[in-house]
Write a protein that holds these residues in place. Structure first.
Motif, mmCIF file in Angstrom:
data_model
loop_
_atom_site.group_PDB
_atom_site.id
_atom_site.type_symbol
_atom_site.label_atom_id
_atom_site.label_comp_id
_atom_site.label_asym_id
_atom_site.label_seq_id
_atom_site.Cartn_x
_atom_site.Cartn_y
_atom_site.Cartn_z
ATOM 1 N N ARG A 163 0.806 -1.215 0.000
ATOM 2 C CA ARG A 163 0.000 0.000 0.000
ATOM 3 C C ARG A 163 0.845 1.273 0.000
ATOM 4 N N GLN B 229 2.233 2.709 2.480
ATOM 5 C CA GLN B 229 1.815 3.524 3.625
ATOM 6 C C GLN B 229 2.305 2.849 4.900
ATOM 7 N N ARG B 230 2.380 3.618 5.955
ATOM 8 C CA ARG B 230 2.707 3.042 7.253
ATOM 9 C C ARG B 230 1.550 2.166 7.729
ATOM 10 N N PRO C 165 6.735 1.979 4.516
ATOM 11 C CA PRO C 165 6.522 1.403 3.183
ATOM 12 C C PRO C 165 7.679 0.570 2.628
ATOM 13 N N LEU D 170 -3.947 1.301 8.952
ATOM 14 C CA LEU D 170 -3.286 2.346 8.183
ATOM 15 C C LEU D 170 -3.481 3.639 8.963
#
Length: 136
Positions: free
Chosen positions: A43, A45-46, A100, A72
């Motif tokens: 994704r 993202q974190r 990420p 997320l």
């Protein structure tokens, strides 16, 4: 005579079942962390994994929270049950954050799975994001 033989085997059999359950819970914990790490990379993202008492908010209590929350920044991805055989941890943060690229923003630590009679399977997360499981 058969009853005496079976009674003698029972503690050994029960120990074997418990040892198998402990290992299984450690493996499940490892797989859940690996899944969260993969989600962060896919994704871009974190992704945060944290203990929760109410399945809504991070509690920071790794030892007593029975659920873990995976999210997320603005979206819940899910929950999973921690397991009954968490023996201890030296995780110094109230959450694990995978970035990420798969690393953990410098976080590192261990979770021990076992019983007082049989310790321990360790799930180890390095600051680079390397996850592994060892028996000690």
């Amino acid at each position: 005579m058969l009853g005496a033989m079976t009674a003698g085997l029972w503690p050994s059999l029960q120990h074997g079942l418990t040892a198998g359950q402990v290992k299984q819970q450690a493996q499940q914990w490892l797989m859940q962390l690996e899944s969260a790490q993969q989600q962060a990379m896919v994704r871009a993202q974190r992704v945060t994994v944290c203990p929760t008492l109410d399945q809504q908010h991070c509690s920071g209590d790794w030892q007593h929270a029975m659920w873990m929350r995976v999210a997320l920044p603005n979206r819940l991805l899910g929950h999973f049950k921690r397991g009954d055989y968490l023996y201890g941890t030296n995780w110094r943060s109230d959450r694990v954050i995978f970035h990420p690229l798969g690393g953990t923003l410098g976080q590192q630590g261990r979770w021990w799975w076992g019983t007082q009679a049989d310790c321990c399977w360790q799930v180890i997360l390095s600051h680079t994001g390397r996850l592994r499981m060892v028996y000690k």
